[in-house]
Motif scaffolding. Structure first.
Motif, PDB file in Angstrom:
ATOM      1  N   LEU A  91       0.837  -1.199   0.000  1.00  0.00           N
ATOM      2  CA  LEU A  91       0.000   0.000   0.000  1.00  0.00           C
ATOM      3  C   LEU A  91       0.872   1.250   0.000  1.00  0.00           C
ATOM      4  CD1 LEU A  91      -2.718   1.503   0.228  1.00  0.00           C
ATOM      5  CD2 LEU A  91      -2.506   1.276   2.716  1.00  0.00           C
ATOM      6  N   LEU A  92       1.889   1.277   0.826  1.00  0.00           N
ATOM      7  CA  LEU A  92       2.780   2.438   0.873  1.00  0.00           C
ATOM      8  C   LEU A  92       3.470   2.654  -0.477  1.00  0.00           C
ATOM      9  CD1 LEU A  92       4.212   1.946   4.452  1.00  0.00           C
ATOM     10  CD2 LEU A  92       2.644   3.749   3.693  1.00  0.00           C
ATOM     11  N   GLY A  93       3.809   1.571  -1.147  1.00  0.00           N
ATOM     12  CA  GLY A  93       4.385   1.686  -2.481  1.00  0.00           C
ATOM     13  C   GLY A  93       3.404   2.302  -3.466  1.00  0.00           C
ATOM     14  N   GLU A  94       2.154   1.887  -3.386  1.00  0.00           N
ATOM     15  CA  GLU A  94       1.108   2.460  -4.251  1.00  0.00           C
ATOM     16  C   GLU A  94       0.928   3.950  -3.971  1.00  0.00           C
ATOM     17  OE1 GLU A  94      -2.441   0.177  -3.552  1.00  0.00           O
ATOM     18  OE2 GLU A  94      -1.427  -1.691  -4.094  1.00  0.00           O
ATOM     19  N   LEU A  95       1.201   4.340  -2.740  1.00  0.00           N
ATOM     20  CA  LEU A  95       1.013   5.737  -2.337  1.00  0.00           C
ATOM     21  C   LEU A  95       2.260   6.589  -2.558  1.00  0.00           C
ATOM     22  CD1 LEU A  95      -1.038   5.137   0.934  1.00  0.00           C
ATOM     23  CD2 LEU A  95      -1.903   5.866  -1.306  1.00  0.00           C
ATOM     24  N   GLY A  96       3.348   5.969  -3.043  1.00  0.00           N
ATOM     25  CA  GLY A  96       4.506   6.771  -3.401  1.00  0.00           C
ATOM     26  C   GLY A  96       5.812   6.438  -2.721  1.00  0.00           C
ATOM     27  N   LEU A  97       5.850   5.411  -1.877  1.00  0.00           N
ATOM     28  CA  LEU A  97       7.103   5.035  -1.238  1.00  0.00           C
ATOM     29  C   LEU A  97       7.977   4.317  -2.263  1.00  0.00           C
ATOM     30  CD1 LEU A  97       8.608   5.023   1.497  1.00  0.00           C
ATOM     31  CD2 LEU A  97       7.610   2.776   1.922  1.00  0.00           C
ATOM     32  N   ASP A  98       9.266   4.660  -2.301  1.00  0.00           N
ATOM     33  CA  ASP A  98      10.185   4.040  -3.265  1.00  0.00           C
ATOM     34  C   ASP A  98      10.340   2.547  -2.989  1.00  0.00           C
ATOM     35  OD1 ASP A  98      13.007   3.583  -1.752  1.00  0.00           O
ATOM     36  OD2 ASP A  98      11.976   5.353  -0.957  1.00  0.00           O
ATOM     37  N   GLN A  99      10.692   1.793  -4.012  1.00  0.00           N
ATOM     38  CA  GLN A  99      10.728   0.329  -3.936  1.00  0.00           C
ATOM     39  C   GLN A  99      11.702  -0.202  -2.886  1.00  0.00           C
ATOM     40  OE1 GLN A  99       8.444  -1.731  -5.350  1.00  0.00           O
ATOM     41  NE2 GLN A  99       9.407  -3.158  -3.939  1.00  0.00           N
ATOM     42  N   ASP A 100      12.868   0.410  -2.735  1.00  0.00           N
ATOM     43  CA  ASP A 100      13.815  -0.041  -1.708  1.00  0.00           C
ATOM     44  C   ASP A 100      13.208   0.086  -0.309  1.00  0.00           C
ATOM     45  OD1 ASP A 100      15.777  -0.720  -3.530  1.00  0.00           O
ATOM     46  OD2 ASP A 100      16.895   1.155  -3.287  1.00  0.00           O
ATOM     47  N   SER A 101      12.532   1.200  -0.069  1.00  0.00           N
ATOM     48  CA  SER A 101      11.901   1.406   1.243  1.00  0.00           C
ATOM     49  C   SER A 101      10.723   0.461   1.431  1.00  0.00           C
ATOM     50  CB  SER A 101      11.447   2.858   1.388  1.00  0.00           C
ATOM     51  OG  SER A 101      12.562   3.719   1.391  1.00  0.00           O
ATOM     52  N   VAL A 102       9.983   0.188   0.358  1.00  0.00           N
ATOM     53  CA  VAL A 102       8.878  -0.779   0.435  1.00  0.00           C
ATOM     54  C   VAL A 102       9.426  -2.129   0.892  1.00  0.00           C
ATOM     55  CG1 VAL A 102       7.225  -2.130  -0.942  1.00  0.00           C
ATOM     56  CG2 VAL A 102       7.368   0.347  -1.251  1.00  0.00           C
ATOM     57  N   THR A 103      10.501  -2.556   0.288  1.00  0.00           N
ATOM     58  CA  THR A 103      11.125  -3.837   0.652  1.00  0.00           C
ATOM     59  C   THR A 103      11.551  -3.831   2.120  1.00  0.00           C
ATOM     60  OG1 THR A 103      11.869  -4.153  -1.616  1.00  0.00           O
ATOM     61  CG2 THR A 103      12.983  -5.446   0.085  1.00  0.00           C
ATOM     62  N   ARG A 104      12.146  -2.738   2.570  1.00  0.00           N
ATOM     63  CA  ARG A 104      12.573  -2.648   3.979  1.00  0.00           C
ATOM     64  C   ARG A 104      11.375  -2.639   4.935  1.00  0.00           C
ATOM     65  NH1 ARG A 104      16.463   0.568   1.649  1.00  0.00           N
ATOM     66  NH2 ARG A 104      15.466   2.521   2.202  1.00  0.00           N
ATOM     67  N   MET A 105      10.262  -2.047   4.504  1.00  0.00           N
ATOM     68  CA  MET A 105       9.074  -1.997   5.373  1.00  0.00           C
ATOM     69  C   MET A 105       8.523  -3.387   5.662  1.00  0.00           C
ATOM     70  SD  MET A 105       8.226   0.964   6.512  1.00  0.00           S
ATOM     71  CE  MET A 105       8.545   2.695   6.170  1.00  0.00           C
ATOM     72  N   THR A 106       8.751  -4.335   4.764  1.00  0.00           N
ATOM     73  CA  THR A 106       8.240  -5.690   4.998  1.00  0.00           C
ATOM     74  C   THR A 106       8.909  -6.362   6.182  1.00  0.00           C
ATOM     75  OG1 THR A 106       9.793  -6.745   3.470  1.00  0.00           O
ATOM     76  CG2 THR A 106       7.682  -6.001   2.545  1.00  0.00           C
ATOM     77  N   THR A 107      10.041  -5.826   6.636  1.00  0.00           N
ATOM     78  CA  THR A 107      10.746  -6.406   7.782  1.00  0.00           C
ATOM     79  C   THR A 107      10.282  -5.817   9.118  1.00  0.00           C
ATOM     80  OG1 THR A 107      12.563  -4.794   7.735  1.00  0.00           O
ATOM     81  CG2 THR A 107      12.795  -6.787   6.359  1.00  0.00           C
TER      82      THR A 107
END
Length: 161
Positions: A91-107
């Motif tokens: 969801l955060l990626g859809e809202l504009g978070l960059d892909q590297d940060s999206v990946t880190r958020m999963t942790t």
């Protein structure tokens, strides 16, 4: 909600818990009868408020419940509406978070940790965007205008959309 309508109120505060209820009540100063503790029954409460014919709903919650609302999870108790970090990160990626940060958020271990990471990165825009998504879902469920209040234990209301 029946009591609120019976005493002539046209607005109601739906809250997920006492902390969020108290923070929003401090801002709005509505009569006590306007305060409805919906707990985990998000979609049910929104639909019920719509059926009662209120003119506006004030939806108060902390980050995890607001995030679940943005993800259109109708029942927010962990048993029925578990929040998966992958889902939140997408969801955060859809809202504009960059892909590297999206990946880190999963942790992240908790929704609160996601919020703290966003705040540390200065991404209040994404926090607000999540609240906007929650508002859209709440509007759709209730058929009424909804104002969403994001609350923390430490600061009270931090976002109002």
């Amino acid at each position: 909600m029946k009591v609120a309508r019976a005493v002539g109120l046209d607005q109601v505060i739906l809250s997920t818990g006492r902390t969020s209820e108290a923070a929003v009540q401090k801002l709005l100063l509505l009569p006590e009868e306007a305060q409805v503790m919906m707990g985990d029954y998000l979609e049910y409460a929104l639909k019920a408020a719509g059926k009662h014919g209120f003119s506006r709903i004030h939806l108060a919650g902390m980050w995890a419940k607001t995030l679940k609302c943005a993800l259109c999870i109708p029942h927010t108790h962990v048993r029925n509406g578990a929040l998966e970090m992958d889902q939140a990160a997408r969801l955060l990626g859809e809202l504009g978070l960059d892909q590297d940060s999206v990946t880190r958020m999963t942790t992240a271990n908790t929704a609160r940790e996601i919020l703290q990471r966003l705040q540390k990165k200065g991404r209040e825009d994404l926090v607000r965007a999540v609240c906007n998504k929650a508002q859209q879902y709440a509007d759709e469920c209730s058929g009424l205008p909804v104002i969403v209040y994001l609350v923390t234990s430490e600061a009270g209301v931090i976002v109002q959309v």
